[in-house]
Motif scaffolding. Structure first.
Motif, PDB file in Angstrom:
ATOM      1  N   MET A 158       0.705  -1.208   0.003  1.00 56.25           N
ATOM      2  CA  MET A 158      -0.024   0.101  -0.136  1.00 56.25           C
ATOM      3  C   MET A 158       0.762   1.227   0.132  1.00 56.25           C
ATOM      4  N   ALA A 159       2.041   1.340   0.270  1.00 57.15           N
ATOM      5  CA  ALA A 159       2.969   2.268   0.182  1.00 57.15           C
ATOM      6  C   ALA A 159       2.877   2.921  -1.017  1.00 57.15           C
ATOM      7  N   GLY A 160       2.763   2.515  -2.281  1.00 53.98           N
ATOM      8  CA  GLY A 160       2.563   2.811  -3.451  1.00 53.98           C
ATOM      9  C   GLY A 160       1.193   3.723  -3.816  1.00 53.98           C
ATOM     10  N   VAL A 161       0.363   3.663  -2.857  1.00 57.22           N
ATOM     11  CA  VAL A 161      -0.798   4.549  -2.973  1.00 57.22           C
ATOM     12  C   VAL A 161      -0.743   5.770  -2.188  1.00 57.22           C
ATOM     13  N   CYS A 162      -1.003   7.013  -2.935  1.00 57.69           N
ATOM     14  CA  CYS A 162      -0.999   8.024  -2.493  1.00 57.69           C
ATOM     15  C   CYS A 162      -2.171   8.514  -1.697  1.00 57.69           C
ATOM     16  N   THR A 163      -2.052   8.823  -0.346  1.00 51.72           N
ATOM     17  CA  THR A 163      -3.255   9.164   0.108  1.00 51.72           C
ATOM     18  C   THR A 163      -3.328  10.645   0.860  1.00 51.72           C
ATOM     19  N   PRO A 164      -4.250  11.211   1.148  1.00 49.91           N
ATOM     20  CA  PRO A 164      -3.993  12.488   1.907  1.00 49.91           C
ATOM     21  C   PRO A 164      -3.836  12.360   3.389  1.00 49.91           C
ATOM     22  N   VAL A 165      -3.323  13.405   4.131  1.00 49.60           N
ATOM     23  CA  VAL A 165      -3.038  13.102   5.398  1.00 49.60           C
ATOM     24  C   VAL A 165      -3.880  13.947   6.433  1.00 49.60           C
ATOM     25  N   SER A 166      -4.513  13.389   7.242  1.00 50.34           N
ATOM     26  CA  SER A 166      -5.336  13.885   8.084  1.00 50.34           C
ATOM     27  C   SER A 166      -5.315  13.692   9.390  1.00 50.34           C
ATOM     28  N   VAL A 167      -5.752  14.595  10.404  1.00 53.39           N
ATOM     29  CA  VAL A 167      -6.013  14.525  11.944  1.00 53.39           C
ATOM     30  C   VAL A 167      -7.162  14.315  12.149  1.00 53.39           C
ATOM     31  N   VAL A 168      -7.353  13.123  12.855  1.00 54.72           N
ATOM     32  CA  VAL A 168      -8.938  12.903  13.393  1.00 54.72           C
ATOM     33  C   VAL A 168      -8.612  13.443  14.772  1.00 54.72           C
ATOM     34  N   THR A 169      -9.819  14.142  15.313  1.00 53.93           N
ATOM     35  CA  THR A 169      -9.939  14.952  16.659  1.00 53.93           C
ATOM     36  C   THR A 169     -11.143  14.580  17.442  1.00 53.93           C
ATOM     37  N   THR A 170     -11.198  14.526  18.536  1.00 53.82           N
ATOM     38  CA  THR A 170     -12.422  14.312  19.484  1.00 53.82           C
ATOM     39  C   THR A 170     -12.012  15.267  20.911  1.00 53.82           C
ATOM     40  N   LEU A 171     -13.087  15.295  21.435  1.00 49.12           N
ATOM     41  CA  LEU A 171     -13.034  16.134  22.957  1.00 49.12           C
ATOM     42  C   LEU A 171     -13.327  14.835  23.837  1.00 49.12           C
ATOM     43  N   ASP A 172     -12.761  14.906  25.132  1.00 43.44           N
ATOM     44  CA  ASP A 172     -12.964  14.266  26.045  1.00 43.44           C
ATOM     45  C   ASP A 172     -13.457  15.352  27.328  1.00 43.44           C
ATOM     46  N   GLY A 173     -14.637  15.635  27.300  1.00 41.42           N
ATOM     47  CA  GLY A 173     -14.946  16.767  28.249  1.00 41.42           C
ATOM     48  C   GLY A 173     -14.177  18.197  27.354  1.00 41.42           C
ATOM     49  N   LYS A 174     -13.492  18.737  27.904  1.00 42.21           N
ATOM     50  CA  LYS A 174     -12.750  20.170  27.322  1.00 42.21           C
ATOM     51  C   LYS A 174     -11.506  19.833  26.643  1.00 42.21           C
ATOM     52  N   ARG A 175     -11.028  18.403  27.010  1.00 43.77           N
ATOM     53  CA  ARG A 175      -9.639  17.925  26.431  1.00 43.77           C
ATOM     54  C   ARG A 175      -9.584  17.316  25.271  1.00 43.77           C
ATOM     55  N   PRO A 176      -8.849  17.908  24.216  1.00 41.16           N
ATOM     56  CA  PRO A 176      -8.523  17.431  23.000  1.00 41.16           C
ATOM     57  C   PRO A 176      -7.711  16.084  22.772  1.00 41.16           C
ATOM     58  N   HIS A 177      -8.180  15.373  21.903  1.00 39.44           N
ATOM     59  CA  HIS A 177      -7.341  14.274  21.575  1.00 39.44           C
ATOM     60  C   HIS A 177      -7.345  14.233  20.045  1.00 39.44           C
ATOM     61  N   GLY A 178      -6.408  13.457  19.391  1.00 43.88           N
ATOM     62  CA  GLY A 178      -6.102  13.322  17.937  1.00 43.88           C
ATOM     63  C   GLY A 178      -5.046  12.274  17.733  1.00 43.88           C
ATOM     64  N   THR A 179      -5.016  12.119  16.304  1.00 45.99           N
ATOM     65  CA  THR A 179      -4.400  11.178  15.802  1.00 45.99           C
ATOM     66  C   THR A 179      -4.348  11.249  14.313  1.00 45.99           C
ATOM     67  N   THR A 180      -3.009  11.160  13.710  1.00 45.08           N
ATOM     68  CA  THR A 180      -2.896  11.310  12.186  1.00 45.08           C
ATOM     69  C   THR A 180      -3.367  10.144  11.549  1.00 45.08           C
ATOM     70  N   VAL A 181      -4.195  10.125  10.504  1.00 42.21           N
ATOM     71  CA  VAL A 181      -4.732   8.827   9.834  1.00 42.21           C
ATOM     72  C   VAL A 181      -4.528   9.268   8.141  1.00 42.21           C
ATOM     73  N   SER A 182      -4.333   8.333   7.161  1.00 38.99           N
ATOM     74  CA  SER A 182      -4.338   8.313   5.975  1.00 38.99           C
ATOM     75  C   SER A 182      -5.455   7.547   5.508  1.00 38.99           C
ATOM     76  N   ALA A 183      -6.148   6.905   6.492  1.00 34.80           N
ATOM     77  CA  ALA A 183      -7.214   5.975   5.666  1.00 34.80           C
ATOM     78  C   ALA A 183      -8.408   6.717   6.064  1.00 34.80           C
ATOM     79  N   PHE A 184      -9.026   7.506   5.380  1.00 31.00           N
ATOM     80  CA  PHE A 184     -10.139   8.075   5.368  1.00 31.00           C
ATOM     81  C   PHE A 184     -10.790   8.424   3.966  1.00 31.00           C
ATOM     82  N   ALA A 185     -12.022   8.528   3.800  1.00 30.83           N
ATOM     83  CA  ALA A 185     -12.504   8.549   2.433  1.00 30.83           C
ATOM     84  C   ALA A 185     -14.092   9.087   2.195  1.00 30.83           C
TER      85      ALA A 185
END
Length: 146
Positions: free
Chosen positions: A1-28
């Motif tokens: 799959m390294a040969g497939v060009c993908t957009p880079v995104s950060v998925v985020t959410t909140l736990d109360g007022k504290r932010p959390h996030g992670t980098t993903v390349s698997a979205f569509a």
């Protein structure tokens, strides 16, 4: 799959007022009516645990100048937002200066091997000019038109 060009995104959410996030390349994009996207998160992801409770997520599509941001959110730890400009928008964190952003409500979570696919109904969206950050052959780059 390294040969497939993908957009880079950060998925985020909140736990109360504290932010959390992670980098993903698997979205569509999934559906236009209703507007929906899908993301894939590692089954052991801390973000997935928070996402299950919050029921919503932000999808921050990174721009070519945001390689450092992609790397910051790709690492382990709870302090990924240190030094990152963000605001709460529609109940989820929106990272400053991203060319694309969506706020989504989780419609469903489906097992997919060692990942969980989250189907999100888009509730808000913002766009700004800028070239996207992409990932290809284990390196960051961007798209260029022919």
């Amino acid at each position: 799959m390294a040969g497939v060009c993908t957009p880079v995104s950060v998925v985020t959410t909140l736990d109360g007022k504290r932010p959390h996030g992670t980098t993903v390349s698997a979205f569509a994009s999934l559906s236009m009516e209703p507007p929906m996207v899908l993301i894939a998160l590692d089954r052991e992801s801390n973000l997935l645990r928070v996402l299950r409770r919050s029921g919503r997520f932000g999808l921050n599509v990174l721009g070519v100048q945001q390689t450092a941001c992609a790397n910051a959110f790709a690492r382990k730890g709870d302090d990924k937002f240190t030094g990152i400009d963000w605001i709460e928008d529609s109940g989820v964190p929106r990272i400053a200066d991203v060319p694309g952003w969506l706020a989504c409500e989780v419609e469903d979570l489906v097992s997919g091997g060692d990942h969980v696919v989250a189907f999100g109904r888009v509730r808000a969206a913002r766009t700004a000019p800028g070239a996207p950050l992409t990932y290809h052959q284990r390196g960051f780059g961007t798209h260029s038109a022919l």
